[in-house]
Write an enzyme that holds these catalytic residues in place. Structure first.
Site, PDB file in Angstrom:
ATOM      1  CB  VAL A  19      -0.957   0.012   1.213  1.00  0.00           C
ATOM      2  CG1 VAL A  19      -2.013  -1.066   1.080  1.00  0.00           C
ATOM      3  CG2 VAL A  19      -0.203  -0.141   2.535  1.00  0.00           C
ATOM      4  CB  ALA A  20       4.488   1.662  -0.097  1.00  0.00           C
ATOM      5  NE  ARG A  21       2.888   7.131  -4.135  1.00  0.00           N
ATOM      6  CZ  ARG A  21       1.930   7.308  -3.245  1.00  0.00           C
ATOM      7  NH1 ARG A  21       1.381   6.251  -2.657  1.00  0.00           N
ATOM      8  NH2 ARG A  21       1.530   8.515  -2.922  1.00  0.00           N
ATOM      9  CG  ASP A  40      -4.658   0.139  -2.969  1.00  0.00           C
ATOM     10  OD1 ASP A  40      -5.718  -0.212  -3.524  1.00  0.00           O
ATOM     11  OD2 ASP A  40      -4.444   1.304  -2.587  1.00  0.00           O
ATOM     12  CD  GLU A  59      -0.740   3.080  -9.036  1.00  0.00           C
ATOM     13  OE1 GLU A  59      -1.434   4.123  -9.040  1.00  0.00           O
ATOM     14  OE2 GLU A  59      -0.392   2.508  -7.998  1.00  0.00           O
ATOM     15  CG  HIS A 113      -3.279   4.141  -5.754  1.00  0.00           C
ATOM     16  ND1 HIS A 113      -2.129   4.633  -6.325  1.00  0.00           N
ATOM     17  CD2 HIS A 113      -3.243   4.535  -4.452  1.00  0.00           C
ATOM     18  CE1 HIS A 113      -1.427   5.311  -5.423  1.00  0.00           C
ATOM     19  NE2 HIS A 113      -2.094   5.259  -4.265  1.00  0.00           N
TER      20      HIS A 113
END
Length: 303
Positions: free
Chosen positions: A231-233, A257, A262, A281
């Protein structure tokens, strides 16, 4: 006279007009204005002492005559014209902490899905298949949470309720934290932690130090039944190494996520892997977003 100006920036699909209404209810003693157009932004900012929104341009800032404080509705501030803000004597507050509860809940959802094998149950459900299978327990496992900011600390707090042993990773381990163990980014310490990790959870900012932190070597070190939650990058994980690790069962599974790039391309092999779960995301979305931003603004005004 405008005391607080809300700029028309949407966050997670939430209307900034709702944010303005939340602030009016929270601060009846202040005049809260919402700028619906660029022309209104330029007109209203001339007298505003507090402005809040996702961003503020140097050009817009130049038209502000009385501005003392900009409250960013986003945790990161790297996109802001910090030099121009400093030159104008404008203090900056960010929305750090606004995501803690909701992202922690999503992380728990991912982890419990793997532990209780809910994903298998859902696949069988779609096939009308009644067939028992074995599941595990979260209790007694070890989770390494990379990043001990507000999100990482909240994740650790939620895991504690499940009797999970936690290892927190932060830039300055001497500052401690709520995890059972706190380590830094020393390579030897990291690899030792990965070797005993059941659930590797990434909740750190993307920096030169964290880019591709989870690479081919990390996947070799993690136990074969380990899971990865990001859930960071997306760039914190080496995507090619992740695909190979999932395809060859080097780890049990991954829940993402965030991805690199992206949006995740339609032809990415990650979409078709049964041991990889992807959300677009949206872990940061919460119906409490504006209320928490209002809490942060209230604290900033009072400080």
């Amino acid at each position: 006279m405008t005391d607080i100006l809300v700029l028309p920036h949407k966050i997670h699909g939430l209307s900034a007009a709702e944010y303005a209404e939340t602030l009016r209810e929270r601060f009846p003693e202040f005049d809260v204005a919402f700028a619906e157009t660029p022309a209104e932004e330029r007109r209203l900012i001339r007298e505003a002492r507090v402005v809040t929104g996702y961003e503020i341009s140097a050009d817009l800032l130049a038209t502000a005559d009385h501005l003392d404080l900009f409250v960013c509705t986003f945790a990161g501030t790297g996109h802001l014209p910090r030099e121009a803000l400093d030159d104008h004597g404008v203090a900056v507050e960010n929305a750090s902490g606004v995501h803690g509860p909701n992202i922690a809940e999503q992380v728990l959802g991912y982890v419990l899905t793997f532990v209780r094998r809910l994903d298998r149950g859902w696949r069988q459900e779609r096939r009308n298949e009644w067939r028992h299978y074995q599941a595990g327990e979260l209790k007694g496992s070890t989770a390494t949470v990379v990043g001990q900011g507000p999100i990482g600390r909240t994740i650790v707090d939620r895991l504690r309720a499940f009797d999970v042993h936690t290892i927190g990773v932060r830039y300055t381990p001497s500052k401690g934290g709520p995890a059972d163990e706190v380590i830094g980014f020393d390579d030897e310490d990291l690899q030792a932690a990965f070797a005993v990790t059941d659930h590797l959870i990434l909740a750190c900012p993307l920096t030169d130090l964290t880019e591709r932190l989870v690479d081919e070597r990390a996947f070799r070190t993690l136990p074969t039944d380990a899971t990865l939650v990001n859930v960071a990058r997306g760039e914190v994980v080496d995507t090619d190494a992740l695909v190979e690790a999932l395809q060859t069962n080097q780890i049990r599974g991954a829940a993402l996520d965030v991805t690199a790039p992206e949006p995740l391309p339609a032809d990415s092999p990650l979409w078709s892997l049964g041991n990889c779960h992807i959300t677009p995301h949206n872990a940061g979305h919460t119906p409490e977003y504006w209320n928490r931003c209002a809490d942060i603004l209230e604290q900033a005004i009072g400080s």
